[in-house]
Write a protein that holds these residues in place. Structure first.
Motif, PDB file in Angstrom:
ATOM      1  N   MET A  23      39.077  49.703  33.768  1.00  0.00           N
ATOM      2  CA  MET A  23      38.049  49.583  32.737  1.00  0.00           C
ATOM      3  C   MET A  23      38.607  49.994  31.367  1.00  0.00           C
ATOM      4  SD  MET A  23      34.347  51.497  32.653  1.00  0.00           S
ATOM      5  CE  MET A  23      33.920  50.803  34.238  1.00  0.00           C
ATOM      6  N   PHE A  24      39.321  51.142  31.366  1.00  0.00           N
ATOM      7  CA  PHE A  24      39.896  51.593  30.099  1.00  0.00           C
ATOM      8  C   PHE A  24      40.935  50.593  29.573  1.00  0.00           C
ATOM      9  CE2 PHE A  24      38.898  56.105  31.605  1.00  0.00           C
ATOM     10  CZ  PHE A  24      37.673  56.085  30.932  1.00  0.00           C
ATOM     11  N   SER A  25      41.775  50.099  30.494  1.00  0.00           N
ATOM     12  CA  SER A  25      42.789  49.128  30.065  1.00  0.00           C
ATOM     13  C   SER A  25      42.135  47.843  29.566  1.00  0.00           C
ATOM     14  CB  SER A  25      43.748  48.828  31.218  1.00  0.00           C
ATOM     15  OG  SER A  25      43.048  48.261  32.313  1.00  0.00           O
ATOM     16  N   SER A  26      40.996  47.456  30.204  1.00  0.00           N
ATOM     17  CA  SER A  26      40.294  46.248  29.758  1.00  0.00           C
ATOM     18  C   SER A  26      39.735  46.444  28.357  1.00  0.00           C
ATOM     19  CB  SER A  26      39.170  45.905  30.736  1.00  0.00           C
ATOM     20  OG  SER A  26      39.671  45.651  32.026  1.00  0.00           O
ATOM     21  N   LEU A 303      37.358  36.783  31.762  1.00  0.00           N
ATOM     22  CA  LEU A 303      38.502  36.881  32.670  1.00  0.00           C
ATOM     23  C   LEU A 303      38.699  38.329  33.135  1.00  0.00           C
ATOM     24  CD1 LEU A 303      40.965  35.591  34.027  1.00  0.00           C
ATOM     25  CD2 LEU A 303      42.250  36.004  31.906  1.00  0.00           C
ATOM     26  N   PHE A 304      38.549  39.262  32.191  1.00  0.00           N
ATOM     27  CA  PHE A 304      38.689  40.678  32.559  1.00  0.00           C
ATOM     28  C   PHE A 304      37.584  41.107  33.530  1.00  0.00           C
ATOM     29  CE2 PHE A 304      41.411  41.366  28.737  1.00  0.00           C
ATOM     30  CZ  PHE A 304      42.458  41.988  29.392  1.00  0.00           C
ATOM     31  N   ILE A 305      36.371  40.588  33.324  1.00  0.00           N
ATOM     32  CA  ILE A 305      35.266  40.922  34.229  1.00  0.00           C
ATOM     33  C   ILE A 305      35.555  40.414  35.632  1.00  0.00           C
ATOM     34  CG2 ILE A 305      32.834  40.466  34.745  1.00  0.00           C
ATOM     35  CD1 ILE A 305      32.330  40.492  31.715  1.00  0.00           C
ATOM     36  N   ILE A 306      36.085  39.187  35.723  1.00  0.00           N
ATOM     37  CA  ILE A 306      36.425  38.626  37.039  1.00  0.00           C
ATOM     38  C   ILE A 306      37.508  39.474  37.701  1.00  0.00           C
ATOM     39  CG2 ILE A 306      37.428  36.625  38.208  1.00  0.00           C
ATOM     40  CD1 ILE A 306      36.088  34.883  36.059  1.00  0.00           C
ATOM     41  N   VAL A 307      38.538  39.814  36.910  1.00  0.00           N
ATOM     42  CA  VAL A 307      39.615  40.655  37.455  1.00  0.00           C
ATOM     43  C   VAL A 307      39.064  42.018  37.871  1.00  0.00           C
ATOM     44  CG1 VAL A 307      41.778  41.841  36.899  1.00  0.00           C
ATOM     45  CG2 VAL A 307      41.404  39.484  36.136  1.00  0.00           C
ATOM     46  N   ILE A 309      35.968  42.724  38.874  1.00  0.00           N
ATOM     47  CA  ILE A 309      35.178  42.595  40.110  1.00  0.00           C
ATOM     48  C   ILE A 309      36.102  42.452  41.315  1.00  0.00           C
ATOM     49  CG2 ILE A 309      33.534  41.135  41.346  1.00  0.00           C
ATOM     50  CD1 ILE A 309      32.252  40.511  38.619  1.00  0.00           C
ATOM     51  N   VAL A 310      37.140  41.584  41.163  1.00  0.00           N
ATOM     52  CA  VAL A 310      38.089  41.397  42.271  1.00  0.00           C
ATOM     53  C   VAL A 310      38.795  42.714  42.593  1.00  0.00           C
ATOM     54  CG1 VAL A 310      40.211  40.225  42.976  1.00  0.00           C
ATOM     55  CG2 VAL A 310      38.407  38.947  41.809  1.00  0.00           C
ATOM     56  N   SER A 311      39.216  43.425  41.552  1.00  0.00           N
ATOM     57  CA  SER A 311      39.893  44.716  41.768  1.00  0.00           C
ATOM     58  C   SER A 311      38.960  45.730  42.415  1.00  0.00           C
ATOM     59  CB  SER A 311      40.413  45.261  40.433  1.00  0.00           C
ATOM     60  OG  SER A 311      41.321  44.364  39.843  1.00  0.00           O
ATOM     61  N   LEU A 312      37.680  45.694  41.994  1.00  0.00           N
ATOM     62  CA  LEU A 312      36.709  46.603  42.582  1.00  0.00           C
ATOM     63  C   LEU A 312      36.547  46.340  44.076  1.00  0.00           C
ATOM     64  CD1 LEU A 312      34.595  48.830  42.180  1.00  0.00           C
ATOM     65  CD2 LEU A 312      32.929  47.039  41.631  1.00  0.00           C
ATOM     66  N   VAL A 313      36.441  45.038  44.431  1.00  0.00           N
ATOM     67  CA  VAL A 313      36.307  44.683  45.854  1.00  0.00           C
ATOM     68  C   VAL A 313      37.553  45.109  46.623  1.00  0.00           C
ATOM     69  CG1 VAL A 313      36.095  42.766  47.473  1.00  0.00           C
ATOM     70  CG2 VAL A 313      34.718  42.785  45.378  1.00  0.00           C
ATOM     71  N   ILE A 314      38.733  44.829  46.036  1.00  0.00           N
ATOM     72  CA  ILE A 314      39.987  45.197  46.699  1.00  0.00           C
ATOM     73  C   ILE A 314      40.085  46.718  46.852  1.00  0.00           C
ATOM     74  CG2 ILE A 314      42.506  45.206  46.460  1.00  0.00           C
ATOM     75  CD1 ILE A 314      42.251  42.473  45.102  1.00  0.00           C
ATOM     76  N   SER A 315      39.688  47.446  45.810  1.00  0.00           N
ATOM     77  CA  SER A 315      39.759  48.913  45.884  1.00  0.00           C
ATOM     78  C   SER A 315      38.831  49.466  46.952  1.00  0.00           C
ATOM     79  CB  SER A 315      39.415  49.516  44.520  1.00  0.00           C
ATOM     80  OG  SER A 315      38.059  49.253  44.191  1.00  0.00           O
ATOM     81  N   ILE A 316      37.623  48.874  47.056  1.00  0.00           N
ATOM     82  CA  ILE A 316      36.686  49.339  48.090  1.00  0.00           C
ATOM     83  C   ILE A 316      37.240  49.059  49.476  1.00  0.00           C
ATOM     84  CG2 ILE A 316      34.398  48.964  49.076  1.00  0.00           C
ATOM     85  CD1 ILE A 316      33.365  48.495  46.238  1.00  0.00           C
TER      86      ILE A 316
END
Length: 682
Positions: A23-26, A303-307, A309-316
């Motif tokens: 989030m901070f990097s985004s 694009l950052f939002i999509i990344v 969300i994908v990162s959030l799913v992967i992290s979970i």
């Protein structure tokens, strides 16, 4: 925020570790992108402005060179003396030398007009009265630039350059002018594109648009404060802005300044860059639509939002997998530890990993195996103690009954001895009256003989009872010795258990120290070691639980050891009591032997008395001595019997204590057996 399980804690930590940096990097990336796009837009605007500025400067330099060459032309300088055809030919050459020159003309000081191509529109024109002529003459060697205007003949946008003409004697003879077609610059400005959405506007010195890709603004005024130029007063010019507040930056542009503005321009939010062309005095305005920049930012944000969300799913998912790998061993350990806490020591840890959980599982399995062996040994020992205590209790009861019987017998003997003493006293009295009552002495002698026989029988029964008591006492001594050995073995086992508990406490302490070191290293690692810090904290808690369980076991063992020591002490007392009892029995046996001898003597004496009764009268002195001897023996017998009675009473007390101690030992053995029955080892 409290978590119900370590699984939720790990998922939250992993999610935060991935989501927060992302989030901070985004945010930083979008901020940098916005700044970069703005800088890029500014760069594009400035670059386009500088390009147009260079083109205008280069073109204007060429135009000025053309008017300078024309004013310095020898034929032109002799325009007052040279014929018109020669001048017209020269003007023709000037026009043909540059395709941007539409007209070339000369106004002489005597109002002569020479122009190419020829036109009839200047027939009524008086040059010397015109402002163009006067301003040019006033400038002397400087070039007069007339703002762009629409040529009535050609319909093209043109500018006029004029310069004073001096003859070879440096005398003013007229004014040379050329009309320049600026369609080249106009088309060039029109063709310039800035990121497919920018526009270029070229204004003259008064603010009128002379070139733009937007044909709707050509010839219209952008400057609300514009003043009409002399040559364009007859031309009606429409104003795009009527108030200077609508384009507040226009004053800076008109005053020769340059700058970048974010403004509402021509009904659109734009980045506006403006500057002045020094060579011509024209104003250059370059705009770029801000909405296009905003769209780029939003597309990048999407694009950052999509990344994200994908990162959030992967992290979970990653947190679920990792937390499962951590919580499964913990849950398994917790389950078998709860069972072990409830006494089930048959549980074996099935964690096969090579990490700390695997090591902890192996240590737990080894610990339960050691405790299981210990409990098994305690069970066997408690059973043996229970059997021994029951045997000792039974023997104590038997010994107590025998002691009661001996006491009863000794009471009877004591009564007989007392009676004997009484009889001896009576015999003494009879001896004093022996002469008068000889017949009574004979009768009493028979009675004494009968009583002696009975006393002999009683003595034999008492002697047999003492022998039996001695045999029982020997059995009691053997049993007490055996019990003492077993209890000492139990004390040794308890000490071994204490050592094992100390080893468990040492392992728990080392595990706690290792978890503390792991927590310190995790703290040094910062954010990257937080997940491991949580694991180290859970290991420390497990170590503390193991330590607490080991301390509880050690407390139980300590109680067992204390009870065992008390039992050992009690058994030592019992052994002492038994030994004292054995001594007393031996003394009693010896006393009974002496008593038996005394009774035999009494019997012999009585027989002698019966035999010698006829001689008593004659031997009264001897009879008195015999009676005194009997009295003395009776007193001794009474004293001996009292001692035996006291010994028997002491022995009875000792047997009662032994019985109580055996009952206490039996109760302790039952408590110990109940204490270890809750542990399941098979």
């Amino acid at each position: 925020m409290k978590f119900k399980s370590i699984k939720h804690k790990l998922i939250s930590i992993f999610t935060l570790l991935i989501v927060l940096p992302l989030m901070f990097s985004s945010i930083i990336a979008i901020t940098i992108l916005k700044s970069s796009l703005q800088n890029q837009a500014t760069y594009s605007l400035k670059k386009s402005s500088n390009l147009i500025d260079n083109i205008i400067t280069e073109a204007y330099t060429g135009y000025k060179n053309s008017i300078l060459q024309m004013s310095e032309n020898g034929i032109i300088k002799s325009c007052l003396t040279v014929d018109d055809k020669t001048l017209e030919k020269e003007l023709f050459s000037i026009v043909k030398s540059n395709k941007s020159i539409l007209n070339a003309y000369i106004f002489t000081k005597n109002n002569k007009i020479l122009i190419y191509p020829k036109t009839d529109s200047l027939n009524d024109f008086v040059p010397t009265d015109s402002k163009l002529y006067k301003d040019t003459k006033t400038k002397k060697n400087d070039i007069l630039c007339v703002d762009a205007y629409k040529d009535l003949t050609t319909g093209k946008m043109v500018i006029t350059l004029c310069k004073s003409i001096f003859d070879n004697n440096d005398i003013f003879v007229g004014v040379a002018c050329i009309d320049i077609d600026i369609s080249y610059i106009k088309n060039l400005v029109k063709d310039i594109t800035i990121d497919n959405n920018g526009h270029v506007y070229l204004l003259d010195r008064t603010g009128v648009a002379i070139a733009s890709r937007n044909d709707n603004v050509l010839g219209k005024n952008f400057n609300p404060d514009r003043k009409e130029a002399a040559l364009t007063k007859d031309t009606k010019i429409l104003n795009i802005y009527n108030s200077s507040s609508e384009v507040s930056w226009m004053k800076n542009l008109m005053s020769g300044k340059s700058g970048l503005e974010s403004a509402h321009f021509l009904n659109t939010n734009n980045f506006v860059y403006y500057m002045n062309n020094i060579a011509s005095g024209w104003k250059i305005i370059v705009t770029m639509d801000k909405n296009i920049l905003t769209k780029k930012i939003f597309s990048t944000l999407l694009l950052f939002i999509i990344v994200f969300i994908v990162s959030l799913v992967i992290s979970i998912l990653a947190a679920l997998i990792i937390s499962k790998s951590v919580t499964n061993p913990l849950n398994h350990l917790n389950e078998i530890m709860l069972k072990a806490e409830n006494g089930d020591l048959t549980q074996i840890c099935s964690i096969k990993t090579n990490d700390e959980f695997g090591t902890l599982g192996k240590s737990f399995s080894n610990m339960t195996a050691g405790i299981k062996d210990l409990i098994s040994s305690i069970k066997e020992t408690s059973k043996k103690i229970l059997i021994f205590s029951d045997t000792l209790k039974n023997q104590s009861n038997v010994s107590s009954i025998s002691a009661n019987e001996i006491a009863s017998t000794m009471d009877e003997i004591s009564a007989g001895v007392q009676q004997q003493a009484t009889d001896a006293q009576i015999s003494s009295e009879i001896a004093l009256k022996f002469i008068d009552k000889l017949n009574e002495i004979n009768t009493y002698s028979k009675e004494i003989n009968n009583e002696s026989s009975k006393m002999n029988d009683y003595n034999k029964e008492a002697f047999d009872a003492v022998v039996n008591l001695k045999q029982k006492n020997d059995l009691t001594t053997t049993a007490v010795s055996t019990i003492s050995k077993r209890i000492k073995e139990l004390e040794s086992y308890s000490e071994n258990i204490g050592k094992i508990s100390s080893v468990i406490l040492s392992i728990s302490s080392q595990t706690n120290l290792l978890s503390l070191n792991a927590a310190i290293e995790a703290a040094r690692a910062g954010d990257a070691g937080k997940g491991f810090s949580v694991v180290a904290d859970e290991v420390r808690k497990l170590s503390e639980q193991s330590s607490n369980s080991a301390e509880e076991i050690q407390n139980i063992i300590s109680k067992i050891q204390n009870t065992t020591k008390e039992t050992v002490h009690s058994m030592d007392n019992v052994a002492n009591y038994v030994e004292s009892q054995n001594d007393a029995v031996t003394i009693t046996e010896q006393s009974f032997e002496e008593l038996s001898k005394s009774i035999d003597n009494i019997t012999t004496t009585i027989n002698n008395v019966v035999v010698s009764i006829n001689e008593l009268t004659q031997k009264s002195t001897i009879l008195m001595e015999s009676i005194e001897s009997i009295s003395s023996v009776s007193e001794q017998s009474a004293a001996a019997i009292e001692e035996i009675t006291a010994s028997v009473a002491s022995q009875l007390n000792d047997m009662e204590k032994l019985r109580q101690e055996s009952e206490n030992l039996n109760e302790l053995a039952q408590i110990l057996e109940k204490g270890v029955e809750k542990f399941k080892i098979d």
